[in-house]
Every structure is written in C-alpha cells, then in structure tokens.
Scaffold this active site. Structure first.
Site, PDB file in Angstrom:
ATOM      1  N   ALA A  47       0.889  -1.168   0.000  1.00 10.57           N
ATOM      2  CA  ALA A  47       0.000   0.000   0.000  1.00 10.57           C
ATOM      3  C   ALA A  47       0.916   1.204   0.000  1.00 10.57           C
ATOM      4  CB  ALA A  47      -0.897   0.012   1.225  1.00 10.57           C
ATOM      5  N   CYS A 105      -6.656   1.256  -8.203  1.00 14.52           N
ATOM      6  CA  CYS A 105      -5.827   1.161  -6.995  1.00 14.52           C
ATOM      7  C   CYS A 105      -6.759   0.860  -5.810  1.00 14.52           C
ATOM      8  CB  CYS A 105      -5.079   2.475  -6.768  1.00 14.52           C
ATOM      9  SG  CYS A 105      -4.230   2.509  -5.181  1.00 14.52           S
ATOM     10  N   GLY A 192       1.663 -10.683  -7.437  1.00 11.34           N
ATOM     11  CA  GLY A 192       2.539 -11.852  -7.476  1.00 11.34           C
ATOM     12  C   GLY A 192       1.784 -13.138  -7.767  1.00 11.34           C
ATOM     13  N   GLY A 219       0.601 -11.573 -11.585  1.00 10.57           N
ATOM     14  CA  GLY A 219       1.266 -12.824 -11.226  1.00 10.57           C
ATOM     15  C   GLY A 219       2.019 -13.524 -12.329  1.00 10.57           C
TER      16      GLY A 219
END
Lengths: 279, 259
Positions: A47, A105, A192, A219
């Site tokens: 964050a 976001c 990821g 990812g």
C-alpha cells in the site's frame, strides 16, 4: 522500477517492449508511511498510497526517456473527469505513446477503485480523456468488483482503446506477534504468483465481452504464465512483481520461454493463440 | 522472506545526548555495510545499517532526528521492533592499508568494517568527523580494535579543526593507502572521492527506501541502480558516473531535492 527515467531505461534494456509509469497525479503525494511493501508466502502486499512527484515534475523524467525512443505508457490517477483529462493532456504533451487510466488502486481514498467501481464514471472519464487526446487510452481495472465485465464494457463504451486487467487484489496481513496489520495503511493490494488465476479469469471474462484488446497482468513470472493470459484473450502482458521473483531480466527470460514453447508446439505466430481458450 | 521478524530489544546504550545503540536478537548472517529495515510499530519502517553484530545479536546506532528515530530513541529493553534483512551489498574489506572516514552517524556504519579490517591484519586509519566533540561516539570502541584514530570537529572542540575531508587530504598525502571506505554526508563523500584519485574507493549511500528488496524503485540512482540491492556501497568508478551523487536525493514523492 517505474518512478524515474534511469530506472525505466534500465528495465527497457532488459527487454521490455514498453514501460508503464508509476501512476501520476496533479499534485505531489508522499504516499503512506512504511511499512508499505512486504513479501508474503505466495505474493507481495503493498500500500504505497500513490506517491508521485506531480505531473509537472514527472514531465522531466519522460522527456529524458524520449531521447532513447522508449515507448512509454503514462499511468495517471485523478478523482474526477477534469483531473484525468488535465493529466492525460499533459502526458500527451510530454510525448508518451499511450495513456493508462488507473481506476483500480485498491487502497487510496477518493481515487482508483473508488472511481473504477462506478460504471457511469468509468465511461464518462474514459470518454472525456479520449475526446481531449489523440493517443491510445487504456483503462486499468480492478479484480475487486462484482462484475469486471460491466466495468470493462463501460470503458469500451467510453471509447477506450484497450483494457488492462488486473490491478492488485485488496488484501491484509496481520502480524501475530504485534497483533496489528503490518501495512501502515492496514489494507493493501496483493500481487505476485497468488493472483494469477484471478487475473486469468478476469481477462477471460472481459475478452469474451468486449471487442477491444485486453492487456493481461497479475502474477506473471514465466513464459507459460504469459501464455495462459494470452490464451485467455490477452494481446499483451505487463510485469511488476515478477521482477522480484526472477530479476530485472525477466522480460528477456519470458520472451525466450515464449519462443521455445511456440517452437516446441508448432506455433509460428503468437497472435494465433490469443483467446484460443474460448470455446 | 522479506517480512519483518518481531524481536525484543536486549540492551540499549546511550552513546551521547542524541545518539543511541539498540541491541536485539537477530541470528542472521551479515557483513559490514549491510542494513536492516527496522519497523517501529505504528510509526514507520526505516533502513539502518548494522553498527555491531555477532552471530546472534545485532545492533543499530542512530541519532534522533525524525519521527522514526525519535520513537526508536525512547525504546527500552524488552520493547519490540520488527526487523527484516540484512539487505544490500556491504563493504569489501580488503587491501593492506585502509583509510576509513565516518562523518556524523556514518561512523555507526563504518565501525564494523574497521573491526573486520583489523581482524584481517589490515592497517586501519580512521577519521571520525563530527560538528563538535559532543556529537562524537564510538571513539574508544574503534581505538580498542587497534585502529589509528583521528578526530575532526568543525568547531575545533576536539582534534583537527575543520572538515573531515581536509584531515583526509593531509593523511592521504602523508601515507600510502590502497583503499578508502566512507559513510557520512554525501557532500563529504563526494569531496573525498575527488581527493582519493587513483585509490580504490567505496562509499555507502543513503536514500529514502520502501521495499528494501529491489522492486519499488524508490531508492534508485543514475540508470536504475537500486541503493537497496546494488548498493548501498558503491565504488569510485560507479560513483563518478552517478550524476546526482553529492547533489540530489529524492524525497518521498520522488522529487529531486538538493543535499
């Protein structure tokens, strides 16, 4: 590695085809206090809080990059149509190749997902940015939505040139010793390896329902991951956290892996694989 | 994994009115010049180089300046902090005759490398540069290692009066050194690089950091050199190519600010 000209040049030299900048707003923002990034077992939680030096200052970085002919996709965030339009115009003036609207976001109040979960607002902002610029405009959307398809369609009806999916997955990590969330902002975005199946599903759903290209992200660390996204309907892919897992030369590694896979499986052109998983 | 381990402070030492050392259990291997990300719960997480270490205990030494260091200064034995790392490359301590220059809190960073140099039988000369004698720390510790210690103070309250770089220039003219290791204000280190021409040079840089493991880009200098991964120690050849060295750093927003 997307904050300054030197870093972006380095990444480009490692084989990236284009660079998406850090999301830039109208005014300087410091972002949240640390901890802002931690590694978890299967991914990375962050964050940052949209830290950026302001669009004015960021222009210096883009101008430096222009000398090297590096295609730059300028990512911007605003709280309304007026802000997005102003930012987009400035980015175009600086010479970016395309613009990405950050409407996803998951942890900044008044920005990102708070805008990007409203289909009307997504359409309106995209439309206004398109009307005021003449370069391609992509809309980056969130997986934290009841229907990614609905938002993607809104962006398409606002004349977006492409959809970028996905941004990070809203998440939290609690430290057992201290009994508090580890991020200073408490809530962050998860990226990821762990989020790849979520991204692949979103790209699959979106590409089934829109006629504009989809850029897959979330990812991807190997050529096989990239192929999954491509088969789900992605025309291009983005890499972020993968830099941590495989190093700065991940771009070249993935390109090499794609080439080997295609050779082994008798494919000549990557484009013939886009969306093949839709049956 | 790049996740903070929560550990208890085992001991604290007040080095002078504003500088403190915190010892904590952290049994990971480390080399001089590497750093930790230190999490002060509820306040901040900041990079700090190791000022002492053995196999089980590590320490940080810092001056109270900002919110994070002020909060750290108040911590007592038994209080908890989060630690991750060590990060970065660290100093390469080799050669036959090394000049160490520590400016201000940079003294904390070079101290473990002096210890290593002495243990390798490397002749070690150390300059400790501070504004005035009240800011000095680690003098006795470094003398005990067996180093030739020189003090410089801006106001002349102890040792050489003037800048550490003036004293360094004098020593470099007098003796033959084959290596210079430094940590301190970047303006000092830049000047030191200029006067250390032809001598192997290593300086430890400080930048605002977030991830510490090379992904966020916050601490990058020059062409994407990550201070947290490729640094914090850079050699003279690299530093000569870093345009911003000794001139600019980036603040939390990413804007360049002058030193």
């Amino acid at each position: 590695m997307d904050k300054d000209a030197g870093s972006m040049e380095r990444i480009f030299n490692y084989g990236a085809g284009a660079i998406v900048t850090k999301s830039i707003g109208l005014n300087p923002r410091e972002g949240y206090p640390n901890p802002t990034v931690v590694e978890l077992e299967f991914g990375i939680l962050n964050a940052m809080g949209l830290p950026n030096p302001s669009i004015e200052k960021f222009g210096d970085e883009i101008k430096k990059l222009k000398k090297f002919n590096i295609p730059i996709i300028g990512s911007i965030f605003g709280s309304n149509s007026k802000e997005f339009t102003e930012l987009a115009k400035k980015m175009e003036t600086f010479g970016v190749t395309a613009i990405e609207l950050n409407m996803s976001c998951p942890h900044a109040k008044g920005y990102g997902l708070e805008i990007g979960s409203d289909p009307k607002l997504v359409k309106e902002i995209t439309y206004n940015v398109k009307e005021s610029t003449s370069i391609p405009v992509f809309v980056k959307i969130s997986p934290n939505l009841p229907s990614v398809t609905e938002i993607a369609k809104s962006a398409e009806s606002g004349n977006a040139d492409g959809i970028v999916a996905i941004n990070t997955v809203k998440a939290m990590k609690i430290d057992l010793d201290l009994k508090i969330p580890v991020l200073s902002n408490k809530v962050g975005g998860y990226s990821g390896k762990a989020i790849k199946p979520i991204g692949v599903r979103c790209v699959y759903e979106i590409s089934q329902n829109v006629d504009i290209p989809v850029i897959g992200v979330g990812g991807i660390t190997t050529g096989e991951d990239a192929l999954e996204y491509i088969m789900a309907g992605a025309s291009a892919i983005q890499i972020g956290s993968g830099i941590y897992y495989r190093g700065l030369d991940i771009f070249k590694k993935i390109c090499d892996e794609l080439e080997i896979w295609m050779k082994d499986h008798g494919h000549k052109n990557l484009s013939e694989l886009i969306g093949v998983a839709h049956i | 994994m790049n996740y903070p381990s929560v550990t208890k402070i085992t001991e604290t030492t007040k080095e002078n009115s504003d500088v403190k050392t915190l010892f904590f259990e952290y049994p990971k291997k480390i080399i001089p010049g590497q750093f930790f990300m230190i999490w002060i719960p509820g306040i901040d997480e900041i990079p700090m180089s190791a000022s002492y270490f053995n196999s089980s205990i590590k320490a940080i030494t810092f001056k109270r300046i900002g919110d994070a260091t002020k909060a750290l200064f108040e911590l007592k034995k038994g209080d908890k902090i989060g630690v991750r790392g060590p990060y970065g490359n660290g100093f390469k301590v080799n050669g036959t005759r090394i000049l160490f220059v520590g400016g201000g809190t940079g003294i904390a960073t070079i101290a473990p490398s002096v210890k290593e140099a002495i243990s390798k039988n490397i002749s070690s000369t150390v300059i400790l540069g501070v504004k005035n004698k009240n800011e000095l720390f680690f003098e006795n510790r470094i003398k005990k290692y067996g180093a030739d210690v020189h003090i410089s103070t801006d106001d002349g309250s102890k040792g050489h009066k003037g800048f550490a770089t003036d004293l360094a220039k004098k020593l470099l003219e007098e003796k033959k050194f084959n290596s210079v290791l430094t940590c301190g204000p970047e303006i000092m280190m830049k000047k030191l690089l200029e006067i250390s021409d032809g001598i192997h040079f290593q300086a430890s840089l400080e930048r605002y950091m977030k991830c510490g493991f090379g992904i966020c880009g916050q601490c990058c200098v020059d062409k994407g050199l990550r201070v947290c991964v490729e640094g914090p120690v850079f050699d003279g050849i690299t530093l000569k190519n870093i345009e911003d060295f000794g001139i600019f750093k980036r603040d939390a927003t990413g804007r360049k600010v002058r030193f």
